[in-house]
Design a protein around this motif. Structure first.
Motif, PDB file in Angstrom:
ATOM      1  N   PRO A  85      42.202  50.748  45.785  1.00  0.00           N
ATOM      2  CA  PRO A  85      41.884  50.022  44.503  1.00  0.00           C
ATOM      3  C   PRO A  85      42.055  48.508  45.726  1.00  0.00           C
ATOM      4  O   PRO A  85      41.249  48.144  45.797  1.00  0.00           O
ATOM      5  N   TRP A  86      41.124  47.775  44.281  1.00  0.00           N
ATOM      6  CA  TRP A  86      40.933  46.559  44.500  1.00  0.00           C
ATOM      7  C   TRP A  86      41.461  45.492  45.412  1.00  0.00           C
ATOM      8  O   TRP A  86      41.093  45.067  46.255  1.00  0.00           O
ATOM      9  N   ASP A  87      42.713  45.870  44.787  1.00  0.00           N
ATOM     10  CA  ASP A  87      43.540  45.282  45.455  1.00  0.00           C
ATOM     11  C   ASP A  87      43.877  44.692  47.261  1.00  0.00           C
ATOM     12  O   ASP A  87      45.034  44.663  47.580  1.00  0.00           O
ATOM     13  N   GLN A  88      43.871  46.238  47.787  1.00  0.00           N
ATOM     14  CA  GLN A  88      43.879  46.405  48.607  1.00  0.00           C
ATOM     15  C   GLN A  88      42.918  47.077  49.589  1.00  0.00           C
ATOM     16  O   GLN A  88      42.473  46.796  50.643  1.00  0.00           O
ATOM     17  N   LEU A  89      41.760  45.804  48.976  1.00  0.00           N
ATOM     18  CA  LEU A  89      40.149  45.847  49.528  1.00  0.00           C
ATOM     19  C   LEU A  89      40.824  44.237  50.975  1.00  0.00           C
ATOM     20  O   LEU A  89      41.362  43.365  50.293  1.00  0.00           O
ATOM     21  N   SER A  90      39.588  44.722  51.986  1.00  0.00           N
ATOM     22  CA  SER A  90      39.390  43.621  53.144  1.00  0.00           C
ATOM     23  C   SER A  90      38.839  42.312  51.726  1.00  0.00           C
ATOM     24  O   SER A  90      37.732  43.112  51.090  1.00  0.00           O
ATOM     25  N   PRO A  91      39.374  41.062  51.825  1.00  0.00           N
ATOM     26  CA  PRO A  91      37.757  40.097  51.558  1.00  0.00           C
ATOM     27  C   PRO A  91      36.783  40.050  51.527  1.00  0.00           C
ATOM     28  O   PRO A  91      36.224  39.956  51.096  1.00  0.00           O
ATOM     29  N   ASP A  92      36.152  40.798  52.909  1.00  0.00           N
ATOM     30  CA  ASP A  92      34.752  40.917  53.066  1.00  0.00           C
ATOM     31  C   ASP A  92      34.667  42.132  52.644  1.00  0.00           C
ATOM     32  O   ASP A  92      33.705  41.858  51.800  1.00  0.00           O
ATOM     33  N   GLU A  93      35.269  43.498  51.702  1.00  0.00           N
ATOM     34  CA  GLU A  93      35.345  44.397  50.980  1.00  0.00           C
ATOM     35  C   GLU A  93      34.483  43.925  49.827  1.00  0.00           C
ATOM     36  O   GLU A  93      33.588  43.931  49.543  1.00  0.00           O
ATOM     37  N   GLN A  94      35.669  43.499  49.137  1.00  0.00           N
ATOM     38  CA  GLN A  94      35.831  42.599  47.678  1.00  0.00           C
ATOM     39  C   GLN A  94      34.145  41.759  47.645  1.00  0.00           C
ATOM     40  O   GLN A  94      34.174  41.623  46.725  1.00  0.00           O
ATOM     41  N   GLU A  95      33.589  40.931  48.137  1.00  0.00           N
ATOM     42  CA  GLU A  95      33.158  40.073  48.284  1.00  0.00           C
ATOM     43  C   GLU A  95      31.837  40.539  48.524  1.00  0.00           C
ATOM     44  O   GLU A  95      31.177  40.706  47.840  1.00  0.00           O
ATOM     45  N   LYS A  96      31.388  41.564  49.225  1.00  0.00           N
ATOM     46  CA  LYS A  96      29.776  42.794  48.280  1.00  0.00           C
ATOM     47  C   LYS A  96      30.017  42.906  46.944  1.00  0.00           C
ATOM     48  O   LYS A  96      29.131  42.742  46.368  1.00  0.00           O
ATOM     49  N   ASP A  97      31.649  43.205  46.222  1.00  0.00           N
ATOM     50  CA  ASP A  97      31.099  43.019  45.088  1.00  0.00           C
ATOM     51  C   ASP A  97      31.068  42.149  44.736  1.00  0.00           C
ATOM     52  O   ASP A  97      30.055  41.701  42.809  1.00  0.00           O
ATOM     53  N   LEU A  98      31.973  41.340  44.648  1.00  0.00           N
ATOM     54  CA  LEU A  98      31.843  39.450  44.242  1.00  0.00           C
ATOM     55  C   LEU A  98      30.187  38.924  44.197  1.00  0.00           C
ATOM     56  O   LEU A  98      30.354  38.122  43.877  1.00  0.00           O
ATOM     57  N   ALA A  99      29.226  39.460  45.466  1.00  0.00           N
ATOM     58  CA  ALA A  99      28.496  38.973  45.522  1.00  0.00           C
ATOM     59  C   ALA A  99      27.249  39.646  45.193  1.00  0.00           C
ATOM     60  O   ALA A  99      26.278  38.599  44.263  1.00  0.00           O
ATOM     61  N   ALA A 100      27.786  40.609  44.828  1.00  0.00           N
ATOM     62  CA  ALA A 100      26.422  41.056  43.535  1.00  0.00           C
ATOM     63  C   ALA A 100      27.045  40.563  42.039  1.00  0.00           C
ATOM     64  O   ALA A 100      25.655  40.524  41.531  1.00  0.00           O
ATOM     65  N   ILE A 101      28.203  39.791  41.507  1.00  0.00           N
ATOM     66  CA  ILE A 101      28.716  39.711  40.803  1.00  0.00           C
ATOM     67  C   ILE A 101      27.646  38.287  40.230  1.00  0.00           C
ATOM     68  O   ILE A 101      27.153  37.198  39.490  1.00  0.00           O
ATOM     69  N   ARG A 102      27.713  37.421  41.530  1.00  0.00           N
ATOM     70  CA  ARG A 102      27.129  35.588  42.139  1.00  0.00           C
ATOM     71  C   ARG A 102      25.692  36.298  41.345  1.00  0.00           C
ATOM     72  O   ARG A 102      25.336  35.579  41.327  1.00  0.00           O
ATOM     73  N   GLN A 103      25.386  37.050  41.570  1.00  0.00           N
ATOM     74  CA  GLN A 103      23.546  37.517  41.866  1.00  0.00           C
ATOM     75  C   GLN A 103      23.570  37.188  40.058  1.00  0.00           C
ATOM     76  O   GLN A 103      21.662  37.579  39.777  1.00  0.00           O
ATOM     77  N   ILE A 104      23.993  38.124  39.190  1.00  0.00           N
ATOM     78  CA  ILE A 104      24.098  38.131  38.103  1.00  0.00           C
ATOM     79  C   ILE A 104      23.311  37.456  37.595  1.00  0.00           C
ATOM     80  O   ILE A 104      21.602  37.428  36.662  1.00  0.00           O
ATOM     81  N   PRO A 105      23.736  35.823  36.790  1.00  0.00           N
ATOM     82  CA  PRO A 105      22.541  34.787  36.744  1.00  0.00           C
ATOM     83  C   PRO A 105      21.113  34.973  36.790  1.00  0.00           C
ATOM     84  O   PRO A 105      20.390  34.250  36.219  1.00  0.00           O
ATOM     85  N   ALA A 106      21.627  34.816  38.273  1.00  0.00           N
ATOM     86  CA  ALA A 106      19.384  34.923  38.624  1.00  0.00           C
ATOM     87  C   ALA A 106      18.651  34.744  38.221  1.00  0.00           C
ATOM     88  O   ALA A 106      17.544  35.727  38.316  1.00  0.00           O
TER      89      ALA A 106
END
Length: 139
Positions: A101-122
């Protein structure tokens, strides 16, 4: 791109990407539209917006990051993966340590998903598209 993520085959530039990952990336892009709709955003042509273009709030970013991790987890399970503390990508016993589950991921692993989302506007901007809130705010 964080140093820990550099060189991952699924994150290589498109011309260098292994064919195995291209359909997965296309599925992710299609699902981005569903995720955006789920938080009340529509994707429209940039020139058709009468009001303000809607950006992603921090709460939106996290909600979409969780949804992206869920999508990715489902995709991996469909490919035969299950949780394992060590990644195994070949053979009959496929394992991945991030199938938790998401809340068990390390911050580095969460960042992989967040980075993909941050790219959406570009990515949308490159196609002359933007996000907007509401149903009838186009010119």
């Amino acid at each position: 791109e964080p140093a820990a993520h550099r060189g991952l085959p699924a994150l290589r530039p498109w011309p260098e990407r292994v064919e195995l990952f291209r359909p997965q990336n296309r599925a992710q892009a299609r699902d981005n539209l569903v995720k955006l709709s789920g938080i009340g955003l529509r994707v429209v042509a940039a020139g058709s917006v009468a009001g303000d273009v809607a950006g992603l709030s921090e709460a939106d970013l996290v909600k979409l990051g969780v949804a992206e991790h869920d999508r990715w987890s489902h995709q991996k399970r469909e490919q035969g993966y299950r949780y394992g503390p060590t990644r195994v990508t070949e053979g009959p016993d496929l394992r991945h340590p991030s199938l938790i589950p998401w809340d068990q991921l390390s911050p580095d692993e969460q960042e992989k998903d967040l980075a993909a989302i941050r790219q959406i506007p570009a990515v949308l901007a490159a196609a002359d598209l933007v996000t907007t809130r509401g149903k009838h705010d186009t010119a």
